[in-house]
Write an enzyme that holds these catalytic residues in place. Structure first.
Site, mmCIF file in Angstrom:
data_model
loop_
_atom_site.group_PDB
_atom_site.id
_atom_site.type_symbol
_atom_site.label_atom_id
_atom_site.label_comp_id
_atom_site.label_asym_id
_atom_site.label_seq_id
_atom_site.Cartn_x
_atom_site.Cartn_y
_atom_site.Cartn_z
ATOM 1 N N SER A 97 31.305 38.909 41.887
ATOM 2 C CA SER A 97 32.847 39.782 42.108
ATOM 3 C C SER A 97 34.327 38.900 41.804
ATOM 4 O O SER A 97 35.075 40.054 41.796
ATOM 5 C CB SER A 97 32.867 39.936 43.766
ATOM 6 O OG SER A 97 32.889 38.614 44.285
ATOM 7 N N ASP B 117 33.612 33.565 47.794
ATOM 8 C CA ASP B 117 33.380 32.575 46.731
ATOM 9 C C ASP B 117 33.111 33.163 45.457
ATOM 10 O O ASP B 117 33.538 34.080 44.813
ATOM 11 C CB ASP B 117 32.042 32.394 46.786
ATOM 12 C CG ASP B 117 31.145 31.946 48.579
ATOM 13 O OD1 ASP B 117 32.040 31.637 49.320
ATOM 14 O OD2 ASP B 117 29.627 32.033 48.696
ATOM 15 N N ASP C 61 31.417 32.679 41.732
ATOM 16 C CA ASP C 61 30.428 32.451 41.111
ATOM 17 C C ASP C 61 30.755 31.351 39.866
ATOM 18 O O ASP C 61 31.554 32.483 39.284
ATOM 19 C CB ASP C 61 29.192 33.612 40.839
ATOM 20 C CG ASP C 61 29.003 34.415 42.063
ATOM 21 O OD1 ASP C 61 28.543 33.600 42.959
ATOM 22 O OD2 ASP C 61 29.385 36.010 42.227
ATOM 23 N N ASP D 289 29.966 28.743 44.015
ATOM 24 C CA ASP D 289 28.345 28.389 43.306
ATOM 25 C C ASP D 289 28.775 27.845 41.696
ATOM 26 O O ASP D 289 28.974 29.345 41.155
ATOM 27 C CB ASP D 289 27.598 30.308 43.980
ATOM 28 C CG ASP D 289 27.621 29.564 44.973
ATOM 29 O OD1 ASP D 289 28.326 28.652 45.829
ATOM 30 O OD2 ASP D 289 27.026 31.388 45.208
ATOM 31 N N LYS E 131 31.537 48.887 48.403
ATOM 32 C CA LYS E 131 31.182 47.869 49.418
ATOM 33 C C LYS E 131 32.028 47.316 50.294
ATOM 34 O O LYS E 131 31.107 46.697 51.669
ATOM 35 C CB LYS E 131 31.789 46.244 48.235
ATOM 36 C CG LYS E 131 31.324 46.181 46.749
ATOM 37 C CD LYS E 131 31.769 45.072 46.208
ATOM 38 C CE LYS E 131 31.513 43.238 47.433
ATOM 39 N NZ LYS E 131 32.307 42.119 46.363
ATOM 40 N N TYR F 30 24.411 46.397 53.018
ATOM 41 C CA TYR F 30 24.829 45.238 52.391
ATOM 42 C C TYR F 30 24.055 44.080 52.074
ATOM 43 O O TYR F 30 24.453 43.468 53.340
ATOM 44 C CB TYR F 30 26.376 45.257 52.150
ATOM 45 C CG TYR F 30 27.153 44.750 51.175
ATOM 46 C CD1 TYR F 30 27.521 44.989 50.323
ATOM 47 C CD2 TYR F 30 27.057 42.861 51.236
ATOM 48 C CE1 TYR F 30 28.110 44.345 49.054
ATOM 49 C CE2 TYR F 30 27.167 41.966 50.078
ATOM 50 C CZ TYR F 30 28.075 43.224 48.703
ATOM 51 O OH TYR F 30 28.654 42.754 47.910
#
Length: 755
Positions: free
Chosen positions: A97, A108, A110, A163, A224, A233
């Protein structure tokens, strides 16, 4: 608010595997409604502040510096000469995202660390780099998961959640201008590296394949939010995750390249309401590649043909990103697509607004019966690991129930968990239960899901890192006894709830005479063949149960026949209860009727097959006219048919459960219990069989960890005995004490005939 056309970004080249459905530009109405949508998304606080954006950039810059220091450190430690040490480099990429530009506050990031061939994953990434991070004061909550399907290091850096994945390339030096979109980057890469690179490669490819990144981002933010509000979701729960929604939205952007988000949202629901799954959604053609990596192809790969809702990633090697979807979760999402389509049509007629589309789904009012899965541990670290493992297995419970009941018992998993503040290191998950709609009830035929639940619990308890205090409990709870901690502020809302789209729509149908009065119950309706709509029905607890449905849910005590999960040629085992007078009212504590349905017309998913009802058929004349005059109904239907004319669709058969095992991050952490299962896990005893009495039935809140209140019944295992060759259950085994069992009346007889 002009939208760039195809020629602006792609030099006139077509995006996607087919021609667009419409090249029409936005109308004044689209401009107005898009502005309203953008304001709604801002009001919903989906955009981060400028300060947070700057903070994220600083964290990513700092992280990039750290991995560059790390790779030089390990290069020197491995004895490389000074020139190689000087040239040694590692690089941070983002995906998900954040890379797509649709992340919200606190989300978060990624990230992927790409390192050279001499920087190993086990010793260097999860060794030296982990040690370096653990010694930094700005790094907190460091949690490495080296055994995951995609190995990851989770932590917070200056309060920003990260992450971090690792990809080891076959290069001695990682160039600063490395392009990971080239397939050659995968040369000689191990499986973990291919999987780790996949996120970045897919994300970048999506951005290349949409005609307008700005319109794509706004539409994806909208979808979303909608998916989270409507409870669909969650990739882990069997619905769709962020990448899945991104791919679905990107395909709509390709089909309507000059449309603004208002029209894209409307066409999203229109297209996917009509989509004939399992036809795959693809942004580009699947390439075989030159490296010999396996790509998604149900014609050659046995597992691929069982996928119900294929959404294919656009980067080599192409994979199905939505393999977790089950027949139950697909049914739920199709219902939600239909609802969204109806609301968008109503919006065009000024009979609804964005608030209506984004109404939250009232999960705990939708069903009369639920499974409650409680997990607990003794400390925070154990609980975090145990929770991650159990979450990765919950989808298996849905699959097992569907399989063992011939899809006659449908499950609706809630995508999130709930915590009781009075109980530390504890979480609860819920599944709504209902009998398959549109099929008549057969008197006296029953099946028992206790053995199915016990099988699931045994598989969960095979966790290799299982510690004392890690426990799981599966119970049946009725709607009126749902614990208070699941509600906002731990306060159970008064009924009836607020007026919703379902109730408004139902009232319109009732007034127009299109629906029978008994089909409209407090705004939640079942599938109704008369108007072709799919809505969810809520039957009040006080409604008297019809004698034909009185045995849908039995909570029996006394002797119980042994049960075994049915297979194709064996009818499901039954549990016999004490006879009751059919003319008497059936008390909820003994038998509860699952949702009753009169009309079986136009019901999808008969006999376990994925079908599409007449309202979803592209040839159906019910498709509303497009807002843009350049796109006629016939053109849209023909274009959709062309999209769904795919050579990859193959016959769907009922898969074995081991073929449906998800590739979760904990998939390798399973013990081999063959020959080592304790007898107490197979037969109920005084120690492991319990009946939980309500502690405080008025509020459903329990004060201790030992007691489960609110009318919960523990789903204890049935005696696992092999049925005889003719499918007749064995003689009942005497129990040491009377225990409450949960049994669901099913169409076992009908299922036996169909098989």
């Amino acid at each position: 608010m002009a939208s760039p056309g195809l020629s602006n970004r792609n030099n006139g080249k077509r995006l996607g595997i087919t021609e667009p459905i419409s090249l029409g530009g936005p109308t004044e109405y689209d401009v107005i409604k898009t502005r309203e949508l953008e304001k709604y998304l801002q009001y919903a606080r989906l955009y981060e502040s400028q300060e947070e954006a700057v903070s994220r950039e600083e964290v990513l810059g700092r992280l990039d510096q750290i991995v560059k220091i790390w790779v030089k450190t390990i290069s020197r430690a491995k004895g490389l000469n000074e020139q190689l040490v000087h040239e040694a480099n590692a690089k941070i990429f983002t995906f998900g995202s954040y890379r797509l530009g649709v992340h919200g506050p606190g989300a978060d990031i990624d990230t992927l660390c790409v390192g050279p061939r001499h920087a190993t994953r086990e010793e260097d990434f999860f060794g030296e780099l982990q040690r370096m991070l653990s010694e930094m004061p700005e790094v907190t909550e460091l949690h490495p998961v080296p055994d995951a399907y995609v190995p990851v290091m989770k932590f917070k850096f200056s309060g920003v959640s990260i992450d971090l994945l690792y990809a080891k390339l076959s290069l001695w030096v990682i160039p600063e201008d490395l392009d990971i979109s080239q397939d050659s980057i995968l040369q000689n890469a191990d499986e973990q590296t291919v999987r780790s690179l996949n996120g970045c490669r897919v994300t970048d490819q999506i951005l290349r394949l949409v005609p307008s990144i700005q319109n794509f981002r706004t539409t994806l933010r909208c979808m979303k939010l909608w998916a989270k509000r409507r409870g669909v979701y969650s990739n882990v729960a069997g619905f769709l995750g962020g990448i899945n929604w991104a791919l679905l939205v990107a395909r709509i952007c390709q089909l309507y390249p000059n449309a603004l988000p208002n029209m894209l949202v409307s066409r999203f629901f229109r297209v996917y309401t009509q989509w004939r799954w399992p036809n795959p959604v693809m942004l580009c053609a699947i390439e075989e590649g030159s490296l010999g990596l396996q790509v998604w192809d149900p014609r050659r790969n046995p597992k691929d043909k069982y996928h119900l809702m294929p959404i294919i990633t656009p980067a080599y090697p192409s994979m199905n990103s939505s393999y977790n979807v089950s027949s139950s979760t697909l049914r739920i999402m199709l219902e939600e697509f239909q609802r969204g389509n109806e609301i968008c049509e109503a919006m065009e007629a000024n009979k609804a607004d964005w608030d209506t589309l984004f109404e939250s789904y009232d999960f705990f009012e939708a069903y009369k019966n639920y499974l409650q899965i409680d997990i607990s541990a003794e400390n925070a670290d154990d609980f975090r690991k145990w929770k991650g493992w159990v979450e990765s297995r919950l989808r298996q419970l849905t699959l097992k129930i569907e399989r063992h009941t011939y899809d006659m018992l449908q499950c609706h998993p809630h995508p999130g968990d709930f915590s009781d503040k009075s109980r530390p290191f504890h979480s609860s998950y819920f599944m709504g239960l209902q009998r398959k709609q549109g099929v008549p009830v057969t008197e006296g035929e029953q099946f028992d899901i206790r053995a199915t639940v016990e099988e699931f619990k045994q598989s969960v308890n095979r966790y290799t890192l299982l510690e004392r205090g890690m426990e799981i409990r599966v119970s049946h709870v009725k709607r009126r006894n749902i614990p208070n901690f699941v509600f906002p502020g731990e306060v159970r809302p008064l009924r009836p709830s607020k007026v919703t789209w379902g109730s408004r729509r139902g009232s319109e149908l009732k007034v127009s005479g299109d629906a029978q009065p008994d089909k409209l119950c407090e705004g939640k309706t079942d599938l109704d063949g008369s108007d072709g709509g799919q809505k969810r029905k809520r039957v009040d607890d006080t409604v008297e149960t019809d004698s034909r449905y009185a045995k849908s849910l039995h909570l029996c005590s006394g002797e119980v026949h042994a049960a075994s999960p049915p297979i194709s040629n064996i009818s499901s085992c039954s549990t016999k209860c004490e006879s009751t007078d059919a003319n008497k009212k059936v008390d909820d504590s003994i038998a509860v009727s699952l949702e009753k349905i009169e009309n079986a017309a136009d019901i999808p998913y008969q006999n376990g097959q994925i079908e599409v009802s007449s309202r979803c058929n592209p040839s159906n004349d019910s498709l509303p006219a497009a807002a843009n005059t350049s796109s006629s109904k016939d053109a849209e239907k023909m274009a959709l048919e062309k999209n769904m004319a795919c050579p990859y669709v193959s016959h769907q058969a009922l898969p074995e459960l081991d073929e449906l095992e998800d590739d979760s991050e904990y998939r390798h952490q399973v013990k081999d219990f063959s020959g080592n299962m304790k007898s107490s896990q197979m037969e109920p005893s005084e120690e492991n069989v319990s009946v939980s009495a309500p502690v405080n039935s008025s509020n459903g809140a329990g004060p201790s960890t030992d007691s489960y209140d609110g009318g919960l019944e523990e789903l204890e295992p049935a005696d696992l005995m092999v049925p005889s060759s003719n499918g007749t259950p064995p003689e009942p085994v005497a129990q040491k004490k009377s225990i409450i069992r949960l049994n669901f009346t099913s169409l076992a007889k009908a299922a036996g005939k169909s098989s």
